[in-house]
Design a protein around this motif. Structure first.
Motif, short mmCIF file in Angstrom:
data_model
loop_
_atom_site.label_atom_id
_atom_site.label_comp_id
_atom_site.label_asym_id
_atom_site.label_seq_id
_atom_site.Cartn_x
_atom_site.Cartn_y
_atom_site.Cartn_z
N TYR A 47 21.76 58.62 39.58
CA TYR A 47 20.78 59.67 39.33
C TYR A 47 20.90 60.21 37.91
N LYS A 48 19.88 60.91 37.48
CA LYS A 48 19.90 61.70 36.25
C LYS A 48 19.55 63.13 36.62
N GLU A 49 20.31 64.09 36.10
CA GLU A 49 20.04 65.48 36.42
C GLU A 49 19.54 66.22 35.19
N GLU A 50 18.38 66.84 35.34
CA GLU A 50 17.81 67.68 34.28
C GLU A 50 17.92 69.14 34.71
N ASP A 51 17.98 70.03 33.72
CA ASP A 51 18.32 71.44 33.97
C ASP A 51 17.21 72.35 33.46
N THR A 52 16.04 72.23 34.05
CA THR A 52 14.87 72.97 33.56
C THR A 52 14.96 74.45 33.90
N VAL A 53 14.29 75.27 33.10
CA VAL A 53 14.21 76.70 33.40
C VAL A 53 12.89 77.24 32.89
N VAL A 54 12.20 78.01 33.75
CA VAL A 54 10.90 78.60 33.42
C VAL A 54 10.90 80.06 33.90
N PRO A 55 9.95 80.89 33.43
CA PRO A 55 9.78 82.19 34.07
C PRO A 55 9.57 81.99 35.57
N ARG A 56 10.21 82.83 36.38
CA ARG A 56 10.28 82.51 37.81
C ARG A 56 8.91 82.40 38.48
N LYS A 90 10.41 58.30 29.83
CA LYS A 90 9.05 58.81 29.61
C LYS A 90 8.76 59.95 30.60
N GLY A 91 9.18 59.74 31.85
CA GLY A 91 8.97 60.78 32.86
C GLY A 91 9.74 62.04 32.54
N ILE A 92 10.98 61.89 32.08
CA ILE A 92 11.79 63.06 31.72
C ILE A 92 11.13 63.83 30.58
N ARG A 93 10.64 63.11 29.59
CA ARG A 93 9.96 63.78 28.47
C ARG A 93 8.76 64.57 28.99
N GLU A 94 8.01 64.01 29.92
CA GLU A 94 6.85 64.74 30.46
C GLU A 94 7.29 65.97 31.26
N ILE A 95 8.42 65.86 31.97
CA ILE A 95 8.94 67.02 32.69
C ILE A 95 9.30 68.14 31.71
N PHE A 96 9.94 67.78 30.62
CA PHE A 96 10.31 68.79 29.62
C PHE A 96 9.07 69.35 28.93
N GLU A 97 8.08 68.51 28.65
CA GLU A 97 6.85 69.00 28.04
C GLU A 97 6.15 70.00 28.97
#
Length: 464
Positions: free
Chosen positions: A341-350, A402-409
């Motif tokens: 797996y790859k784990e990304e650690d996103t955060v946004v206003p709740r 490519k998918g990770i980049r779109e998630i971050f965008e």
């Protein structure tokens, strides 16, 4: 790179021959953390025990332009402790003493190699509370928490590591030793070097002493597990709880697969989940007055009952509370045991959590990957575990990025950012252009140069 025998002898003269290691087994052991399957062994592992020893090591490294990577508990998820350019792996494990607990001023002075849970338990025995509780607190070092500005489940009410660091003793890449601030609750004297160091991921200096603010310990808490029939409604409920005037001490989101995998991974957990349930919120309120906590819990129930939920589970005993927290804290290990797996650690206003979750699932369909999501929903902090499953190596190595980049965008478009608590390190640095302009990145490069003109300290991290 190769280190000649003369340099190795100099290192042995500083720390002692028994604390310098060049064998392959030791180098490999210190060449990985919990970031996927990466292994980058240093050329030599050195285990100093004082700031003066580190100072002498860094003077040698500066002279010969040898990379130096500070290595803590190796629990990181962004590759921050990986020796990607070889060189000296500087293990901080001998810095393992709590130096003083000041009960009058509610402060603790600790070395960076103290395990976070050990520190929390030591101050708890004095009736004090250090709130920062990353999931790996039973093995991570407090110094690593400072390096990554770690958070945890209770950050939603109490804040993250930066909110408790008052002062740091730091060895700079040149070998100079400084204190960054003062042991005071307020400090408006010059640039805030303390907060610059927190979250700098070992790229600006090596922390050798930490002064932390403490709180008085609360005596009571109420913990509830709320099952939702729709995952997006679980995310919607997060913001609704805060808008109702409640600030929980913890508010965790767990997607269905996250709980299922954790229950399979841990023996002895008895949590029944109906087939139709898509997600859970684990919600805690704490304080010193049980009647106030029960009133808060009732108000939370009123909020979540506006959504499609099943019966709420209240943890009545300490054993039940510990079991629920063990389930939550074991999710990362369970995912790792289940698949590459790859784990990304996103955060946004709740309030944007439902949009983020929906977007992640849509991106997954586009690129053919499954994701398992969980995290500190009260902070808007969503951990996205991208599962390899049946994807080919080619798809995994090309399409997923490519998918990770779109998630971050998507995350940044929702006024969020790339990492809430795991840091950027080695694996996320190529996405920094999404969150920062060229001007931002150039400023960071200049700051790095001022502290580390020869670029020896933890090179190949943060900056693309």
């Amino acid at each position: 790179m190769q280190l000649n025998s003369e340099i190795l002898i100099q290192l042995e003269n500083i720390v002692g021959q028994s604390f310098v290691f060049t064998d392959e087994e030791t180098r490999n052991h210190y060449g990985h953390d919990e970031t996927e399957a990466y292994v980058f062994p240093p050329n030599v592992v050195v285990k100093p025990s004082s700031a003066l020893e580190i100072s002498e090591i860094l003077k040698i490294a500066n002279q010969y332009k040898i990379p130096v990577v500070p290595i803590g508990g190796r629990t990181g998820l962004s590759g921050g402790a990986l020796s990607v350019q070889g060189g000296i792996g500087l293990s901080m494990e001998r810095f393992n003493k709590i130096l003083s607990i000041d009960e009058q001023n509610l402060q603790v002075i600790t070395e960076p190699g103290v395990i976070t849970q050990v520190l929390r338990e030591a101050v708890s025995e004095k009736g004090l509370f250090y709130p920062v509780d990353p999931s790996s607190m039973g093995s991570c070092f407090i110094g690593g928490n400072v390096a990554e500005n770690s958070g945890g489940a209770r950050a939603v009410k109490y804040g993250v590591t930066k909110d408790y660091v008052l002062n740091l003793e730091v060895v700079l890449p040149t070998g100079d030793i400084i204190w960054t601030g003062a042991n005071t609750l307020k400090n408006s004297t010059g640039y805030n070097l303390t907060q610059l160091m927190v979250g700098s991921e070992g790229t600006l200096g090596i922390v050798t002493k930490i002064v932390l603010k403490l709180l008085s310990k609360n005596t009571h808490n109420v913990l509830m597990l709320v099952p939702f029939y729709k995952a997006n409604e679980a995310c919607e409920a997060v913001s609704a709880i805060f808008r109702a005037g409640i600030v929980p001490s913890a508010l965790e989101f767990m997607e269905r697969d996250a709980i299922d995998w954790a229950l399979e991974y841990i023996d002895g957990l008895n949590v029944q989940v109906k087939n139709e349930i898509q997600a859970h919120l684990l919600i805690e309120v704490d304080g010193n007055y049980p009647e106030i906590l029960m009133a808060d819990a009732e108000k939370i129930m009123t909020v979540v009952e506006q959504f499609q939920i099943d019966d709420i589970l209240f943890a009545d005993t300490e054993d039940e509370k510990n079991a629920l927290w063990k389930m939550r804290r074991s999710i990362a290990e369970a995912v790792k045991a289940n698949s590459i797996y790859k784990e990304e650690d996103t955060v946004v206003p709740r309030y944007e959590l439902p949009t983020l979750l929906e977007g992640i699932k849509s991106i997954g369909k586009k690129y053919g990957f499954k994701s398992v999501c969980y995290g500190h929903a009260g902070d808007g902090n969503l951990h996205v575990n991208i599962i390899k499953g049946t994807l080919s190596d080619s798809e995994w190595n090309t399409e997923i990025t490519k998918g990770i980049r779109e998630i971050f965008e998507l995350t940044v478009s929702l006024n969020g950012t790339l990492s809430g608590e795991h840091g950027i390190g080695y694996v996320q640095k190529e996405y920094m252009d999404i969150a920062f302009s060229k001007t931002h990145l150039e400023l960071m490069e200049r700051i790095k140069f001022v502290f580390d003109p020869n670029g020896i300290l933890n090179p190949g991290k943060i900056l693309p």
